[in-house]
Motif scaffolding. Structure first.
Motif, mmCIF file in Angstrom:
data_model
loop_
_atom_site.group_PDB
_atom_site.id
_atom_site.type_symbol
_atom_site.label_atom_id
_atom_site.label_comp_id
_atom_site.label_asym_id
_atom_site.label_seq_id
_atom_site.Cartn_x
_atom_site.Cartn_y
_atom_site.Cartn_z
ATOM 1 N N ILE A 156 -9.473 -0.004 -2.751
ATOM 2 C CA ILE A 156 -8.201 -0.725 -2.890
ATOM 3 C C ILE A 156 -7.926 -0.898 -4.387
ATOM 4 O O ILE A 156 -8.762 -1.464 -5.108
ATOM 5 C CB ILE A 156 -8.263 -2.096 -2.183
ATOM 6 C CG1 ILE A 156 -8.464 -1.895 -0.679
ATOM 7 C CG2 ILE A 156 -6.992 -2.906 -2.471
ATOM 8 C CD1 ILE A 156 -8.722 -3.176 0.095
ATOM 9 N N ASN A 208 -7.922 1.201 3.629
ATOM 10 C CA ASN A 208 -7.039 1.944 2.734
ATOM 11 C C ASN A 208 -7.458 3.411 2.824
ATOM 12 O O ASN A 208 -8.546 3.778 2.387
ATOM 13 C CB ASN A 208 -7.180 1.410 1.306
ATOM 14 C CG ASN A 208 -6.238 2.071 0.345
ATOM 15 O OD1 ASN A 208 -5.133 2.438 0.694
ATOM 16 N ND2 ASN A 208 -6.677 2.210 -0.894
ATOM 17 N N PHE A 236 0.805 -1.215 0.000
ATOM 18 C CA PHE A 236 0.000 0.000 0.000
ATOM 19 C C PHE A 236 0.845 1.275 0.000
ATOM 20 O O PHE A 236 0.430 2.292 -0.541
ATOM 21 C CB PHE A 236 -0.957 0.002 1.197
ATOM 22 C CG PHE A 236 -2.109 -0.935 1.039
ATOM 23 C CD1 PHE A 236 -3.320 -0.475 0.531
ATOM 24 C CD2 PHE A 236 -2.002 -2.273 1.380
ATOM 25 C CE1 PHE A 236 -4.398 -1.332 0.377
ATOM 26 C CE2 PHE A 236 -3.074 -3.142 1.231
ATOM 27 C CZ PHE A 236 -4.273 -2.673 0.722
#
Length: 174
Positions: free
Chosen positions: A156, A145, A79
């Motif tokens: 995401i 996220n 991420f």
């Protein structure tokens, strides 16, 4: 009919001769460090420190959530590849830990992390900590996220979702 007994042995400790003797003795061979046959997990080795040991001689319960977090580092990199807090995406929403068995200083510990569920903006992880192939702790964590600059959650991305799918946990595996 003979009774079938079960014995747990580690892949690292098992040799082929032992495996044959186990089969000839009508014993079932399990791989406990794969957790119900699970594969494709993120695996992190932790070397317990003296400072993590409490007065009773085992690793203190407050250490376990920290070790679970260490097992998530590869997920964090998915991420936030540069690991910068200015660009950080993973915000924890919930964490649960079940303490199953004691963990001791002087023996490496393995943290296993799987992706249990992927939503639009969040994901749930399933985690285990094992020492000497014993399940010592298990837990779940939910992350979202999140775009810190915009102050809101984000979908995401497909490339990350695809990578997460490779580490999926299935409760139906035996």
């Amino acid at each position: 009919m003979k009774k079938i007994r079960t014995i747990l042995v580690s892949v690292e400790e098992a040799d082929f001769g032992l495996f044959l003797r186990l089969l000839q003795g009508n014993l079932l061979f399990h791989l406990p460090n794969q957790s119900k046959g699970q594969k494709n997990m993120f695996k992190t080795i932790i070397e317990p420190r003296v400072s993590e040991t409490d007065g009773v001689g085992h690793i203190n319960n407050t250490t376990i959530p920290i070790w679970f977090e260490a097992g998530r580092n590869k997920l964090f990199k998915l991420f936030t590849p540069d690991s910068s807090f200015e660009n950080w995406k993973m915000i924890i929403l919930n964490m649960n830990v079940d303490y199953v068995d004691q963990i001791y200083f002087g023996k490496d510990t393995e943290v296993y992390t799987w992706v249990k569920r992927i939503g639009n903006t969040s994901l749930e992880l399933y985690e285990e900590i094992r020492q000497d192939n014993r399940l010592c702790a298990k837990g779940t964590a939910v992350y979202v996220n999140h775009d810190v600059k915009k102050g809101k959650s984000e979908v995401i991305p497909e490339d990350i979702r695809s990578e997460l799918e490779k580490h999926r946990y299935s409760e139906n595996v035996e």
